[in-house]
Design a protein around this motif. Sequence first.
Motif, PDB file in Angstrom:
ATOM      1  N   GLY A 120       2.988   1.068   9.417  1.00 19.74           N
ATOM      2  CA  GLY A 120       1.740   0.556   9.973  1.00 19.74           C
ATOM      3  C   GLY A 120       0.511   1.014   9.211  1.00 19.74           C
ATOM      4  O   GLY A 120      -0.523   0.349   9.229  1.00 19.74           O
ATOM      5  N   CYS A 121       0.603   2.139   8.522  1.00 23.47           N
ATOM      6  CA  CYS A 121      -0.551   2.695   7.803  1.00 23.47           C
ATOM      7  C   CYS A 121      -0.371   2.730   6.298  1.00 23.47           C
ATOM      8  O   CYS A 121      -1.360   2.741   5.565  1.00 23.47           O
ATOM      9  N   TYR A 122       0.864   2.745   5.805  1.00 24.80           N
ATOM     10  CA  TYR A 122       1.071   2.914   4.372  1.00 24.80           C
ATOM     11  C   TYR A 122       0.658   1.670   3.592  1.00 24.80           C
ATOM     12  O   TYR A 122       1.036   0.550   3.945  1.00 24.80           O
ATOM     13  N   GLN A 123      -0.113   1.859   2.531  1.00 22.32           N
ATOM     14  CA  GLN A 123      -0.541   0.776   1.654  1.00 22.32           C
ATOM     15  C   GLN A 123       0.156   0.925   0.302  1.00 22.32           C
ATOM     16  O   GLN A 123      -0.050   1.920  -0.386  1.00 22.32           O
ATOM     17  N   PRO A 124       0.984  -0.049  -0.073  1.00 24.59           N
ATOM     18  CA  PRO A 124       1.671   0.047  -1.369  1.00 24.59           C
ATOM     19  C   PRO A 124       0.675  -0.041  -2.520  1.00 24.59           C
ATOM     20  O   PRO A 124      -0.387  -0.657  -2.396  1.00 24.59           O
ATOM     21  N   LYS A 125       1.043   0.582  -3.614  1.00 17.27           N
ATOM     22  CA  LYS A 125       0.182   0.633  -4.796  1.00 17.27           C
ATOM     23  C   LYS A 125       0.849  -0.067  -5.969  1.00 17.27           C
ATOM     24  O   LYS A 125       2.045  -0.287  -5.974  1.00 17.27           O
ATOM     25  N   ARG A 126       0.036  -0.386  -6.962  1.00 12.63           N
ATOM     26  CA  ARG A 126       0.559  -1.010  -8.184  1.00 12.63           C
ATOM     27  C   ARG A 126       1.564  -0.079  -8.857  1.00 12.63           C
ATOM     28  O   ARG A 126       1.433   1.139  -8.776  1.00 12.63           O
ATOM     29  N   ASN A 127       2.543  -0.674  -9.527  1.00 15.25           N
ATOM     30  CA  ASN A 127       3.545   0.071 -10.301  1.00 15.25           C
ATOM     31  C   ASN A 127       4.343   1.047  -9.445  1.00 15.25           C
ATOM     32  O   ASN A 127       4.704   2.123  -9.901  1.00 15.25           O
ATOM     33  N   GLU A 128       4.619   0.673  -8.226  1.00 18.85           N
ATOM     34  CA  GLU A 128       5.354   1.520  -7.298  1.00 18.85           C
ATOM     35  C   GLU A 128       6.473   0.683  -6.685  1.00 18.85           C
ATOM     36  O   GLU A 128       6.342  -0.523  -6.540  1.00 18.85           O
ATOM     37  N   ILE A 129       7.551   1.339  -6.333  1.00 15.84           N
ATOM     38  CA  ILE A 129       8.624   0.691  -5.576  1.00 15.84           C
ATOM     39  C   ILE A 129       8.685   1.361  -4.213  1.00 15.84           C
ATOM     40  O   ILE A 129       8.785   2.586  -4.106  1.00 15.84           O
ATOM     41  N   PHE A 130       8.568   0.562  -3.163  1.00 16.69           N
ATOM     42  CA  PHE A 130       8.683   1.046  -1.792  1.00 16.69           C
ATOM     43  C   PHE A 130      10.167   0.999  -1.438  1.00 16.69           C
ATOM     44  O   PHE A 130      10.807  -0.045  -1.594  1.00 16.69           O
TER      45      PHE A 130
END
Length: 138
Positions: A120-130
């Motif tokens: 609900g709060c996490y924002q993915p970033k560029r060049n990242e794998i969730f």
Amino acid sequence: MALTAITLLCFAALLPFPGLGDRDHSGEQGPVLVKVDVTNKFTNTILSYSTSVPKGMPMFGVLNKLQDSQSLNFTYSISKSYGIYLESVNGVAGSVANHTYWELLSKKGKSVRSLDVGIGCYQPKRNEIFIMNFTRWD
């Protein structure tokens, strides 16, 4: 009341203002390509998904977009104390009896780290794998 305060804080962090909610803000605006890996250590499977979303979209929105457009399926519950809780992915649910759960991880380069906030709060970033990793706690 506490849930309202937590929810407002999370949404405030998601406002589209440079620097808010994004510790490594690069000044770049526009869409972010989000890569999501669903791993299950018990079956040795990895399923990969990707989509492009507006910068600042929380993972909950990303997962909903993937659910609407691809074969990813997830369920969740809402805790009054902690917000959105990921319960199952692609039909596989965590279990208190079996000590299993969906661990949330971020991989950037060779570094993998556990997240300290939920979908609900996490924002993915560029060049990242969730990574949503089905695993067991001891």
